[in-house]
Design an enzyme around this catalytic site. Sequence first.
Site, PDB file in Angstrom:
ATOM      1  N   ASN A  19       0.877  -1.176   0.000  1.00 11.67           N
ATOM      2  CA  ASN A  19       0.000   0.000   0.000  1.00 11.67           C
ATOM      3  C   ASN A  19       0.912   1.223   0.000  1.00 11.67           C
ATOM      4  O   ASN A  19       1.454   1.588   1.040  1.00 11.67           O
ATOM      5  CB  ASN A  19      -0.906  -0.036   1.238  1.00 11.67           C
ATOM      6  CG  ASN A  19      -1.695   1.254   1.407  1.00 11.67           C
ATOM      7  OD1 ASN A  19      -1.781   2.071   0.492  1.00 11.67           O
ATOM      8  ND2 ASN A  19      -2.281   1.436   2.586  1.00 11.67           N
ATOM      9  N   LYS A  21       0.198   4.242  -0.299  1.00  8.97           N
ATOM     10  CA  LYS A  21      -0.437   5.459   0.243  1.00  8.97           C
ATOM     11  C   LYS A  21      -0.132   6.630  -0.692  1.00  8.97           C
ATOM     12  O   LYS A  21       0.021   6.412  -1.899  1.00  8.97           O
ATOM     13  CB  LYS A  21       0.032   5.706   1.685  1.00  8.97           C
ATOM     14  CG  LYS A  21      -0.138   4.452   2.545  1.00  8.97           C
ATOM     15  CD  LYS A  21      -0.013   4.694   4.013  1.00  8.97           C
ATOM     16  CE  LYS A  21      -0.220   3.360   4.736  1.00  8.97           C
ATOM     17  NZ  LYS A  21      -0.286   3.508   6.180  1.00  8.97           N
ATOM     18  N   HIS A 103      -9.667   1.453   4.332  1.00  8.16           N
ATOM     19  CA  HIS A 103      -8.417   1.605   5.095  1.00  8.16           C
ATOM     20  C   HIS A 103      -8.679   2.566   6.256  1.00  8.16           C
ATOM     21  O   HIS A 103      -9.435   3.532   6.115  1.00  8.16           O
ATOM     22  CB  HIS A 103      -7.302   2.131   4.183  1.00  8.16           C
ATOM     23  CG  HIS A 103      -5.974   2.113   4.864  1.00  8.16           C
ATOM     24  ND1 HIS A 103      -5.601   3.096   5.745  1.00  8.16           N
ATOM     25  CD2 HIS A 103      -4.959   1.225   4.831  1.00  8.16           C
ATOM     26  CE1 HIS A 103      -4.389   2.798   6.223  1.00  8.16           C
ATOM     27  NE2 HIS A 103      -3.987   1.666   5.674  1.00  8.16           N
ATOM     28  N   GLU A 105      -7.110   4.935   7.464  1.00 13.16           N
ATOM     29  CA  GLU A 105      -6.855   6.363   7.209  1.00 13.16           C
ATOM     30  C   GLU A 105      -8.055   6.999   6.514  1.00 13.16           C
ATOM     31  O   GLU A 105      -8.378   8.164   6.749  1.00 13.16           O
ATOM     32  CB  GLU A 105      -5.568   6.520   6.383  1.00 13.16           C
ATOM     33  CG  GLU A 105      -4.342   6.283   7.267  1.00 13.16           C
ATOM     34  CD  GLU A 105      -3.129   5.719   6.555  1.00 13.16           C
ATOM     35  OE1 GLU A 105      -3.063   5.783   5.313  1.00 13.16           O
ATOM     36  OE2 GLU A 105      -2.236   5.199   7.256  1.00 13.16           O
ATOM     37  N   GLU A 174      -5.997  -4.681  10.308  1.00 13.92           N
ATOM     38  CA  GLU A 174      -4.948  -3.700  10.555  1.00 13.92           C
ATOM     39  C   GLU A 174      -5.269  -2.919  11.827  1.00 13.92           C
ATOM     40  O   GLU A 174      -6.048  -1.960  11.789  1.00 13.92           O
ATOM     41  CB  GLU A 174      -4.859  -2.713   9.384  1.00 13.92           C
ATOM     42  CG  GLU A 174      -4.461  -3.328   8.076  1.00 13.92           C
ATOM     43  CD  GLU A 174      -3.814  -2.301   7.157  1.00 13.92           C
ATOM     44  OE1 GLU A 174      -2.682  -2.544   6.726  1.00 13.92           O
ATOM     45  OE2 GLU A 174      -4.417  -1.247   6.902  1.00 13.92           O
ATOM     46  N   GLY A 180       2.091   2.282  10.807  1.00 14.37           N
ATOM     47  CA  GLY A 180       3.087   3.344  10.686  1.00 14.37           C
ATOM     48  C   GLY A 180       3.740   3.732  12.007  1.00 14.37           C
ATOM     49  O   GLY A 180       4.416   4.745  12.094  1.00 14.37           O
ATOM     50  N   SER A 218       2.900  -2.174  10.454  1.00 15.33           N
ATOM     51  CA  SER A 218       4.333  -2.272  10.760  1.00 15.33           C
ATOM     52  C   SER A 218       4.928  -3.652  10.467  1.00 15.33           C
ATOM     53  O   SER A 218       5.773  -4.136  11.211  1.00 15.33           O
ATOM     54  CB  SER A 218       4.611  -1.849  12.213  1.00 15.33           C
ATOM     55  OG  SER A 218       4.246  -0.492  12.394  1.00 15.33           O
TER      56      SER A 218
END
Length: 256
Positions: A19, A21, A103, A105, A174, A180, A218
């Site tokens: 991904n 991003k 996702h 985010e 996730e 991250g 991560s």
Amino acid sequence: MVMADTRGAARRRQLVVGNWKMNGSRAANAELLAALRAAGPWVAEVAVCAPSVYLADVALSLQGDSIAWGAQDCSPFDAGAYTGDVSAAMLAEFGCRYVLAGHSERRAMHAESDQLVADKAKAALAHRLTPIVCVGETLAEREAGQTEGVVKRQLSAVIHTLGHCISQVVVAYEPVWAIGTGKTASPEQAQAVHAVLRSQLMAASEHAGDMKILYGGSVKPDNAAILFAQPDIDGGLIGGASLKAADFAAICRAAH
Ligand code: PGA
């Protein structure tokens, strides 16, 4: 304690998805993909989810290679007055095999609801894309003992919307606190949630034993193998490490 589906693990081919991003440039992407092409193929299936503007370039770079590609989001609608959005039909035209849906985010920064995520997954399937539906709890939710309730609620919206077609999606667990941050869920923590998700899928579809549930948050070359060895973890969704060819290739090698 939910029992793991150890019977299905052997027959599921693992999947590793990068991904990217909102990262990259035309030059950097070309370099990254050339390095990945040189490093592959792998036993596991591999894909990269790029920003939509780069999909034409990515398709050219990966022509004839086994690495698949996809997008990071799609509209729940086919066409119309939705400024800035990209439809699943458009992504299909650029050879995408996958599209991320929900996702964390996007759930957090674009206020995407469970139902919107489910509608996006439905739009993707209608255009023969495989949605990778992301679920996961925040740190506050984990600390409040709500992990299971949260991920089940998120997945349940997709199950209700897709019905028996749920077997065509890939699920990605996730934990938001692991994305991250360098904090990975331990293999046991991840497996426990994957087993919950697997049993929820089992109750919805007789094909759940063949479905892939990816772990993301991560994942790095040094922790990938132990995560991918868990019976209900069928590969990974990789953010930061997917931007470095050597790291991503090493993670792909750790999958089977
Ligand atoms: P990370 O991101 O690997 O950088 O933690 C994973 C993701 O957000 O998909």
